[in-house]
Structures are given as structure tokens and as C-alpha cells.
Design an enzyme around this catalytic site. Sequence first.
Site, PDB file in Angstrom:
ATOM      1  N   THR A   1     -16.258 -17.299 -11.536  1.00 37.68           N
ATOM      2  CA  THR A   1     -16.817 -16.237 -13.392  1.00 37.68           C
ATOM      3  C   THR A   1     -14.834 -15.056 -12.759  1.00 37.68           C
ATOM      4  O   THR A   1     -15.147 -14.464 -11.828  1.00 37.68           O
ATOM      5  CB  THR A   1     -17.812 -15.572 -14.182  1.00 37.68           C
ATOM      6  OG1 THR A   1     -17.607 -14.320 -13.255  1.00 37.68           O
ATOM      7  CG2 THR A   1     -18.872 -15.818 -13.237  1.00 37.68           C
TER       8      THR A   1
ATOM      9  N   ASN B   1     -17.796  -7.046  -5.406  1.00 36.70           N
ATOM     10  CA  ASN B   1     -19.563  -7.908  -4.944  1.00 36.70           C
ATOM     11  C   ASN B   1     -19.818  -8.065  -3.707  1.00 36.70           C
ATOM     12  O   ASN B   1     -18.892  -7.403  -2.629  1.00 36.70           O
ATOM     13  CB  ASN B   1     -19.849  -8.961  -5.478  1.00 36.70           C
ATOM     14  CG  ASN B   1     -19.899  -9.401  -6.892  1.00 36.70           C
ATOM     15  OD1 ASN B   1     -20.842  -7.442  -7.993  1.00 36.70           O
ATOM     16  ND2 ASN B   1     -20.158 -10.152  -7.586  1.00 36.70           N
ATOM     17  N   PRO B   2     -20.887  -7.417  -3.291  1.00 31.76           N
ATOM     18  CA  PRO B   2     -22.173  -6.654  -3.924  1.00 31.76           C
ATOM     19  C   PRO B   2     -21.714  -4.855  -5.159  1.00 31.76           C
ATOM     20  O   PRO B   2     -21.396  -4.162  -3.873  1.00 31.76           O
ATOM     21  CB  PRO B   2     -23.708  -6.310  -4.009  1.00 31.76           C
ATOM     22  CG  PRO B   2     -22.915  -6.694  -2.323  1.00 31.76           C
ATOM     23  CD  PRO B   2     -22.092  -6.945  -2.079  1.00 31.76           C
TER      24      PRO B   2
ATOM     25  N   TYR C   1       0.849  -1.296  -0.054  1.00 34.92           N
ATOM     26  CA  TYR C   1      -0.052   0.551   0.431  1.00 34.92           C
ATOM     27  C   TYR C   1       0.437   1.300   0.129  1.00 34.92           C
ATOM     28  O   TYR C   1       0.196   2.261  -0.711  1.00 34.92           O
ATOM     29  CB  TYR C   1      -1.045  -0.008   1.102  1.00 34.92           C
ATOM     30  CG  TYR C   1      -2.305  -0.899   1.055  1.00 34.92           C
ATOM     31  CD1 TYR C   1      -3.603  -0.329   0.604  1.00 34.92           C
ATOM     32  CD2 TYR C   1      -2.177  -2.165   2.152  1.00 34.92           C
ATOM     33  CE1 TYR C   1      -4.277  -1.114   0.428  1.00 34.92           C
ATOM     34  CE2 TYR C   1      -3.077  -3.406   1.669  1.00 34.92           C
ATOM     35  CZ  TYR C   1      -4.189  -2.718   0.694  1.00 34.92           C
ATOM     36  OH  TYR C   1      -4.986  -3.741   0.649  1.00 34.92           O
TER      37      TYR C   1
ATOM     38  N   HIS D   1     -25.250  -4.382 -11.244  1.00 35.98           N
ATOM     39  CA  HIS D   1     -24.848  -5.680 -11.616  1.00 35.98           C
ATOM     40  C   HIS D   1     -25.841  -6.587 -10.329  1.00 35.98           C
ATOM     41  O   HIS D   1     -24.943  -7.129  -9.821  1.00 35.98           O
ATOM     42  CB  HIS D   1     -23.854  -5.639 -10.989  1.00 35.98           C
ATOM     43  CG  HIS D   1     -23.121  -6.364 -11.723  1.00 35.98           C
ATOM     44  ND1 HIS D   1     -22.692  -7.675 -12.300  1.00 35.98           N
ATOM     45  CD2 HIS D   1     -21.942  -7.146 -10.739  1.00 35.98           C
ATOM     46  CE1 HIS D   1     -22.464  -8.541 -12.719  1.00 35.98           C
ATOM     47  NE2 HIS D   1     -21.837  -8.725 -10.847  1.00 35.98           N
TER      48      HIS D   1
ATOM     49  N   ASP E   1     -21.813  -7.758 -18.152  1.00 33.42           N
ATOM     50  CA  ASP E   1     -23.494  -7.956 -18.266  1.00 33.42           C
ATOM     51  C   ASP E   1     -23.610  -7.638 -19.461  1.00 33.42           C
ATOM     52  O   ASP E   1     -23.706  -8.217 -20.528  1.00 33.42           O
ATOM     53  CB  ASP E   1     -24.258  -7.233 -17.747  1.00 33.42           C
ATOM     54  CG  ASP E   1     -24.281  -7.681 -16.182  1.00 33.42           C
ATOM     55  OD1 ASP E   1     -25.127  -8.453 -15.187  1.00 33.42           O
ATOM     56  OD2 ASP E   1     -23.283  -7.001 -15.139  1.00 33.42           O
TER      57      ASP E   1
HETATM   58  N1  LIG Z   1     -17.823  -6.518 -10.960  1.00 32.55           N
HETATM   59  C1  LIG Z   1     -18.150  -8.143 -11.734  1.00 32.55           C
HETATM   60  O1  LIG Z   1     -18.025  -7.787 -12.464  1.00 32.55           O
HETATM   61  C2  LIG Z   1     -17.562  -9.642 -10.740  1.00 32.55           C
HETATM   62  C3  LIG Z   1     -17.407 -10.330 -11.762  1.00 32.55           C
HETATM   63  C4  LIG Z   1     -16.492 -12.158 -10.870  1.00 32.55           C
HETATM   64  C5  LIG Z   1     -16.208 -11.270  -9.726  1.00 32.55           C
HETATM   65  N2  LIG Z   1     -16.352 -10.367  -8.466  1.00 32.55           N
HETATM   66  C6  LIG Z   1     -16.236 -10.269  -7.749  1.00 32.55           C
HETATM   67  O2  LIG Z   1     -14.701 -10.461  -7.332  1.00 32.55           O
HETATM   68  C7  LIG Z   1     -15.122 -10.739  -6.090  1.00 32.55           C
HETATM   69  C8  LIG Z   1     -13.386 -11.328  -5.917  1.00 32.55           C
HETATM   70  O3  LIG Z   1     -13.778 -12.892  -6.944  1.00 32.55           O
HETATM   71  P1  LIG Z   1     -12.835 -14.088  -7.215  1.00 32.55           P
HETATM   72  O4  LIG Z   1     -13.185 -15.421  -7.559  1.00 32.55           O
HETATM   73  O5  LIG Z   1     -11.609 -13.963  -7.547  1.00 32.55           O
HETATM   74  O6  LIG Z   1     -12.635 -14.580  -5.230  1.00 32.55           O
HETATM   75  P2  LIG Z   1     -10.992 -15.453  -4.199  1.00 32.55           P
HETATM   76  O7  LIG Z   1     -11.816 -16.180  -2.680  1.00 32.55           O
HETATM   77  O8  LIG Z   1     -10.895 -15.835  -5.691  1.00 32.55           O
HETATM   78  O9  LIG Z   1     -10.080 -14.046  -4.148  1.00 32.55           O
HETATM   79  C9  LIG Z   1     -10.063 -13.191  -3.076  1.00 32.55           C
HETATM   80  C10 LIG Z   1      -9.245 -12.621  -2.813  1.00 32.55           C
HETATM   81  O10 LIG Z   1      -9.401 -11.354  -1.853  1.00 32.55           O
HETATM   82  C11 LIG Z   1      -8.085 -12.113  -1.128  1.00 32.55           C
HETATM   83  N3  LIG Z   1      -9.181 -10.440   0.829  1.00 32.55           N
HETATM   84  C12 LIG Z   1      -9.632 -10.737   1.517  1.00 32.55           C
HETATM   85  N4  LIG Z   1      -9.329 -10.483   1.557  1.00 32.55           N
HETATM   86  C13 LIG Z   1      -9.042  -9.547   1.756  1.00 32.55           C
HETATM   87  C14 LIG Z   1      -8.086  -8.265   2.284  1.00 32.55           C
HETATM   88  N5  LIG Z   1      -8.289  -7.649   3.291  1.00 32.55           N
HETATM   89  N6  LIG Z   1      -7.470  -7.181   1.777  1.00 32.55           N
HETATM   90  C15 LIG Z   1      -6.209  -8.286   0.478  1.00 32.55           C
HETATM   91  N7  LIG Z   1      -6.722  -9.318   0.394  1.00 32.55           N
HETATM   92  C16 LIG Z   1      -8.349 -10.096   0.308  1.00 32.55           C
HETATM   93  C17 LIG Z   1      -8.666 -13.328  -0.626  1.00 32.55           C
HETATM   94  O11 LIG Z   1      -6.985 -13.955   0.277  1.00 32.55           O
HETATM   95  C18 LIG Z   1      -8.587 -13.965  -1.559  1.00 32.55           C
HETATM   96  O12 LIG Z   1      -7.325 -14.209  -2.132  1.00 32.55           O
HETATM   97  C19 LIG Z   1     -15.881 -11.396  -4.915  1.00 32.55           C
HETATM   98  O13 LIG Z   1     -16.214 -10.326  -4.809  1.00 32.55           O
HETATM   99  C20 LIG Z   1     -16.281 -11.098  -6.486  1.00 32.55           C
HETATM  100  O14 LIG Z   1     -18.658 -11.865  -6.446  1.00 32.55           O
HETATM  101  C21 LIG Z   1     -17.617  -9.296  -9.500  1.00 32.55           C
END
Ligand SMILES: NC(=O)c1ccc[n+]([C@@H]2O[C@H](COP(=O)([O-])OP(=O)(O)OC[C@H]3O[C@@H](n4cnc5c(N)ncnc54)[C@H](O)[C@@H]3O)[C@@H](O)[C@H]2O)c1
Length: 315
Positions: A226, A121-122, A66, A176, A149
Site C-alpha cells: 500500500t 513498520n511497525p 546523509y 497502527h 487509518d
Molecule cells: N506507516 C504506515 O502507515 C505505512 C503504510 C504502508 C507501508 N508502511 C511501511 O513502509 C515501509 C516501506 O514499504 P514499501 O512498500 O515502500 O517497501 P519497499 O520494499 O518497496 O521499499 C523499501 C525500501 O527501503 C530500502 N532500504 C532497505 N534498507 C535500507 C537502508 N538501510 N537504507 C536505505 N534504504 C533502505 C530498500 O532498498 C527499498 O527500496 C514498510 O516497513 C511498510 O510496512 C507504513
Amino acid sequence: LPQPTVFIIGAGGMVGAATASALATREIVHDIALIDINQELAHGQAMDLNHATAYNHGTQVRVGEYADITDQDIVVVTAGLAQRPNGQSRLSLLDANADIMAGIIAQVAPQNPAFIVVVSNPVDILTYLAWRWSGLPRERVFGTGTALDTARLRVELGQALNVAGSQIEAYVLGEHGDTSFAALSPAAIGGVPLAKFPGYTPALTATINDDIRASARRIIDAKKSTYFGIGRVVAQIVAALLQPTGTVLPLSVVVEGEYDLPDVAIGLPALVSQSGIHPLDHYPLNAIETKLLRHSASVLASVIADHTTRAKTPK
Ligand SMILES: NC(=O)c1ccc[n+]([C@@H]2O[C@H](COP(=O)([O-])OP(=O)(O)OC[C@H]3O[C@@H](n4cnc5c(N)ncnc54)[C@H](O)[C@@H]3O)[C@@H](O)[C@H]2O)c1
């Protein structure tokens, strides 16, 4: 000229790593820094992704901190829990992911980055909270919103009509989530209204909203999460943020009176460039689409109000 670094927070996970991969392989920026609470995972991803840059011209993927973030840099937040198989909604992730987001913004905002892009998300609710907690202007804190989307919409229409997805001017707008909708009345291809385009039949779009929403669920049920789609979408957004001229993308933007919506962050068409995110206020929605947008915003407003009340109540 100083080149921005893209810091990806949560980069040990699937979405963060896919974002880093899309940024690195397309050489959109030269320096990508990964941060994750699981440092071993971040190191592993950095090593693997760095090897994907062997045929590039000077791109590196590394572990970051950071304290290294500067006011030139772009911060992408993908940290947090993801939906699990079997029907969990994005909104049910809110409490856990809002706590994670609060901790991240407390470390990111003092570094005054150029932009914060929320992906977790959300996404609309977390964008609104991240904007409020950061104290930065809405031009600099926004979410991916309905960009994914919209990518799904373009792929479906493009494949059905045999036209490049990039030629399709059509957006999914709103939350979303469960109240998103494809704004089809202004949709066009090469200036021709979608409804008049060769090969178009109403059957093609009769179930498009359900199909787009269901596609996330189907992917999660089949492979748990995803990430390739959203990774590519974030790379497109970052590329647009580096340009002096604008690109229109549907993003989750904090509303300041546009479309007479309440105070929420919601997916709207927005002009994106180096000077930030500016929602477009006069997208020609018809009466039904305007109602759908208002409904989506009212759902988000009540979730924000409910979360704010609960956050104030001592546990
Ligand atoms: N906006 C979109 O269109 C969209 C699409 C897909 C997924 N997502 C979202 O993206 C997010 C991540 O999904 P993912 O599949 O990669 O999950 P994941 O579990 O594979 O990865 C999440 C990561 O966040 C890390 N993490 C948790 N707390 C943390 C913190 N305080 N500081 C730093 N890192 C931290 C975890 O160690 C992990 O590596 C989810 O909330 C998911 O719903 C959003």
C-alpha cells in the site's frame, strides 16, 4: 528564507516514491532528496519523479546524501521490509526493521535535522526506538501512527454520508496495527455529533475497526503493498510541519504521561506546526475508548520491553 529539503530514506521503494510523488506534485516543498541503499533504484525514481515536476514552479527531485542534511531539513524514513501477502503482521517486521532503523538514525541524528518522520513498520515501535537512539526531543521525532487509518475512516464515513472527508472530525487512535480503534464517541461533522448526523445509522460503524484493519490486508493481497494513501498522508504531515500555526493530526507520539499511558510511542491527536509535535492530552474519550487506548499501549510496551531484552542478549 531558506527552504527545507525533505530527505526520504528508503525512497527507492513504493512508500518512499509515493511520498516523493505527493510532495512534488502538490509542490509542498521545492527540494526533495532521495536516499536508498539501492542507489540505482534511487536514481531511477529521482529521474522519473523529476519529470513529474515539468509543470511546477521550481520543484526538483534528486538523489541525496546523509552529509547534505541540515538543521532546517525534514527526514522521512520509509526504509525497511514491508508486510507480505498472506497475513504477516506488522510486528513481525520488527527485528529486521529495527536494525535498518538503527543504521539510519546513526547517520541522520548527527546532522541534527529539524524533524524525523518515521513511516516504516511497525511504526509505533520504530518511532520509539528512533526517538531514543536519536537523542532528539519528542517534539521532533514522531511517526505517522494512525494517520493512514484515520484517512481510511474519513473516506469510509465521507462516502457513506456524502460529506467531504476533510469535514469529518474523527480519529483512529492507538497502535497502527491490530489494537487500533476508531474513537467515535467524540466524532463530529460540522460540530454535529456523528450519531446525530443525517444519514447516520449504527450499522454504518458496527464493523468499522475490522474494516479499516482489513483494508491494508486486502490491498496487500491484491497488489503486494500500500503506498498512494500513506504517500498523501505524509505530504499532509510535511505541509503541517512547514506552517507557523497548528494542525491537529493523529500521529505516533512519544508519551510523557499523557492519558496515564506507559512509555511508548502511540497514535494520539497531536498539534503539528513548525514548532513541532505536541500531543493533545484531553481528547474526550469515553470509558471504553480509554480502556482500548490503555490496552493498545500495554501491547506496545511489552513489545518494546521484549525487543530491548532480546537486543541486549548476545546472538
Ligand atoms: N506507516 C504506515 O502507515 C505505512 C503504510 C504502508 C507501508 N508502511 C511501511 O513502509 C515501509 C516501506 O514499504 P514499501 O512498500 O515502500 O517497501 P519497499 O520494499 O518497496 O521499499 C523499501 C525500501 O527501503 C530500502 N532500504 C532497505 N534498507 C535500507 C537502508 N538501510 N537504507 C536505505 N534504504 C533502505 C530498500 O532498498 C527499498 O527500496 C514498510 O516497513 C511498510 O510496512 C507504513
